[in-house]
Scaffold this motif. Structure first.
Motif, PDB file in Angstrom:
ATOM      1  N   THR A  51      40.618  21.433  45.393  1.00 52.41           N
ATOM      2  CA  THR A  51      39.759  22.580  45.095  1.00 52.41           C
ATOM      3  C   THR A  51      40.388  23.862  45.618  1.00 52.41           C
ATOM      4  OG1 THR A  51      37.798  21.169  45.198  1.00 52.41           O
ATOM      5  CG2 THR A  51      37.447  23.536  45.434  1.00 52.41           C
ATOM      6  N   ILE A  52      40.914  23.837  46.818  1.00 49.96           N
ATOM      7  CA  ILE A  52      41.553  25.035  47.395  1.00 49.96           C
ATOM      8  C   ILE A  52      42.766  25.440  46.561  1.00 49.96           C
ATOM      9  CG2 ILE A  52      42.840  25.883  49.403  1.00 49.96           C
ATOM     10  CD1 ILE A  52      40.892  24.170  51.128  1.00 49.96           C
ATOM     11  N   ILE A  53      43.568  24.471  46.152  1.00 50.85           N
ATOM     12  CA  ILE A  53      44.759  24.777  45.343  1.00 50.85           C
ATOM     13  C   ILE A  53      44.346  25.348  43.986  1.00 50.85           C
ATOM     14  CG2 ILE A  53      46.709  23.725  44.115  1.00 50.85           C
ATOM     15  CD1 ILE A  53      46.959  21.813  46.547  1.00 50.85           C
ATOM     16  N   LEU A  54      43.366  24.729  43.336  1.00 55.14           N
ATOM     17  CA  LEU A  54      42.928  25.207  42.022  1.00 55.14           C
ATOM     18  C   LEU A  54      42.303  26.606  42.103  1.00 55.14           C
ATOM     19  CD1 LEU A  54      41.462  21.966  40.438  1.00 55.14           C
ATOM     20  CD2 LEU A  54      43.526  23.193  39.753  1.00 55.14           C
ATOM     21  N   ILE A  55      41.565  26.875  43.167  1.00 52.02           N
ATOM     22  CA  ILE A  55      40.986  28.213  43.334  1.00 52.02           C
ATOM     23  C   ILE A  55      42.101  29.235  43.534  1.00 52.02           C
ATOM     24  CG2 ILE A  55      39.651  29.659  44.928  1.00 52.02           C
ATOM     25  CD1 ILE A  55      37.675  27.341  45.152  1.00 52.02           C
ATOM     26  N   GLY A  56      43.115  28.869  44.318  1.00 53.32           N
ATOM     27  CA  GLY A  56      44.259  29.766  44.510  1.00 53.32           C
ATOM     28  C   GLY A  56      44.977  30.057  43.205  1.00 53.32           C
ATOM     29  N   VAL A  57      45.201  29.035  42.399  1.00 50.15           N
ATOM     30  CA  VAL A  57      45.862  29.228  41.104  1.00 50.15           C
ATOM     31  C   VAL A  57      44.997  30.082  40.183  1.00 50.15           C
ATOM     32  CG1 VAL A  57      46.632  28.011  39.014  1.00 50.15           C
ATOM     33  CG2 VAL A  57      47.260  27.138  41.272  1.00 50.15           C
ATOM     34  N   ALA A  58      43.696  29.820  40.148  1.00 49.28           N
ATOM     35  CA  ALA A  58      42.796  30.615  39.305  1.00 49.28           C
ATOM     36  C   ALA A  58      42.741  32.061  39.780  1.00 49.28           C
ATOM     37  CB  ALA A  58      41.391  29.998  39.316  1.00 49.28           C
ATOM     38  N   PHE A  59      42.799  32.262  41.073  1.00 41.18           N
ATOM     39  CA  PHE A  59      42.771  33.624  41.617  1.00 41.18           C
ATOM     40  C   PHE A  59      44.042  34.389  41.254  1.00 41.18           C
ATOM     41  CE2 PHE A  59      43.460  36.616  45.189  1.00 41.18           C
ATOM     42  CZ  PHE A  59      42.318  37.388  45.043  1.00 41.18           C
ATOM     43  N   LEU A  60      45.196  33.713  41.358  1.00 39.27           N
ATOM     44  CA  LEU A  60      46.472  34.371  41.088  1.00 39.27           C
ATOM     45  C   LEU A  60      46.734  34.589  39.603  1.00 39.27           C
ATOM     46  CD1 LEU A  60      48.801  32.600  43.676  1.00 39.27           C
ATOM     47  CD2 LEU A  60      47.943  34.937  43.759  1.00 39.27           C
ATOM     48  N   TYR A  61      46.425  33.606  38.775  1.00 33.72           N
ATOM     49  CA  TYR A  61      46.818  33.660  37.374  1.00 33.72           C
ATOM     50  C   TYR A  61      45.649  33.796  36.405  1.00 33.72           C
ATOM     51  CZ  TYR A  61      51.203  31.998  39.301  1.00 33.72           C
ATOM     52  OH  TYR A  61      52.350  31.879  40.041  1.00 33.72           O
ATOM     53  N   GLY A  62      44.440  33.862  36.898  1.00 32.60           N
ATOM     54  CA  GLY A  62      43.282  33.886  36.014  1.00 32.60           C
ATOM     55  C   GLY A  62      42.923  35.244  35.457  1.00 32.60           C
ATOM     56  N   GLY A  63      43.402  36.277  36.036  1.00 31.80           N
ATOM     57  CA  GLY A  63      43.049  37.611  35.552  1.00 31.80           C
ATOM     58  C   GLY A  63      41.729  38.081  36.110  1.00 31.80           C
ATOM     59  N   ASP A  64      41.328  39.286  35.662  1.00 35.09           N
ATOM     60  CA  ASP A  64      40.105  39.887  36.183  1.00 35.09           C
ATOM     61  C   ASP A  64      38.834  39.284  35.583  1.00 35.09           C
ATOM     62  OD1 ASP A  64      41.588  41.559  37.760  1.00 35.09           O
ATOM     63  OD2 ASP A  64      41.589  43.225  36.321  1.00 35.09           O
ATOM     64  N   PHE A  65      38.929  38.789  34.364  1.00 35.24           N
ATOM     65  CA  PHE A  65      37.733  38.260  33.713  1.00 35.24           C
ATOM     66  C   PHE A  65      37.646  36.731  33.806  1.00 35.24           C
ATOM     67  CE2 PHE A  65      35.473  36.745  29.894  1.00 35.24           C
ATOM     68  CZ  PHE A  65      34.226  37.294  30.167  1.00 35.24           C
ATOM     69  N   ILE A  66      38.712  36.048  33.472  1.00 32.14           N
ATOM     70  CA  ILE A  66      38.713  34.591  33.443  1.00 32.14           C
ATOM     71  C   ILE A  66      38.795  33.988  34.855  1.00 32.14           C
ATOM     72  CG2 ILE A  66      39.985  32.554  32.589  1.00 32.14           C
ATOM     73  CD1 ILE A  66      38.583  34.049  30.403  1.00 32.14           C
TER      74      ILE A  66
END
Length: 170
Positions: free
Chosen positions: A29-44
């Motif tokens: 969960t921590i890794i996926l949140i980090g990836v989503a934070f870095l590469y997810g953009g402002d909306f996604i």
């Protein structure tokens, strides 16, 4: 003929596999949140983070399990209750059609209890003197070895349903 209805509820203790899976879930969960934070953009990114947290919460709640054994006449119903909120039927066993039920430490019946059946663990994970095994054939699961942890009164009621197949501890 009298009707039989008996219920028994046990809480399953966490095994070492459960603890390792929970640690793995937190790390993932921590890794996926980090990836989503870095590469997810402002909306996604925020939407992905919320979805990951809800998914992790759902999976984490599956580790809190209770099992309810319900004996109605000659049928033993076994339900799992997740996080004290969701119930699911694990199986129904016809006590007249079981092969054998004995204590897991019963040396007289070890050859019958060690058959290569599919194992269904609905016990409290303690493997103590209150842990029993039912060898049975069910339409849904096929040949299975059910490991469960009833109390003495529940075992006595099961004995009344199939006295020639249920062996109480000595």
């Amino acid at each position: 003929m009298s009707e039989t209805f008996k219920e028994y509820l046990i809480k399953q203790k966490k095994s070492s596999t459960d603890i390792l899976a929970q640690i793995g879930l937190v790390v993932a969960t921590i890794i996926l949140i980090g990836v989503a934070f870095l590469y997810g953009g402002d909306f996604i990114g925020p939407i992905l983070i919320v979805g990951i947290l809800f998914g992790a919460g759902f999976l984490f709640s599956r580790f809190s399990r209770e099992y309810e054994y319900i004996l109605t006449n000659n049928e033993l119903d076994i339900d799992v209750i997740y996080n004290r909120s969701r119930r699911k039927r694990v199986m129904t066993i016809d006590m007249k059609k079981i092969e054998i039920m004995a204590n897991i430490k019963d040396e007289r019946h070890q050859s019958e209890l060690n058959k290569g059946y599919k194992v269904v663990n609905v016990s409290d994970n303690s493997k103590d003197e209150n842990t029993y095994v039912i060898m049975t054939q069910t339409p849904a699961k096929g040949a299975c070895k059910v490991i469960f942890s009833p109390n003495e009164a529940f075992v006595n009621d099961l004995f009344r349903q199939a006295p020639n197949k249920v062996f109480k501890k000595i």
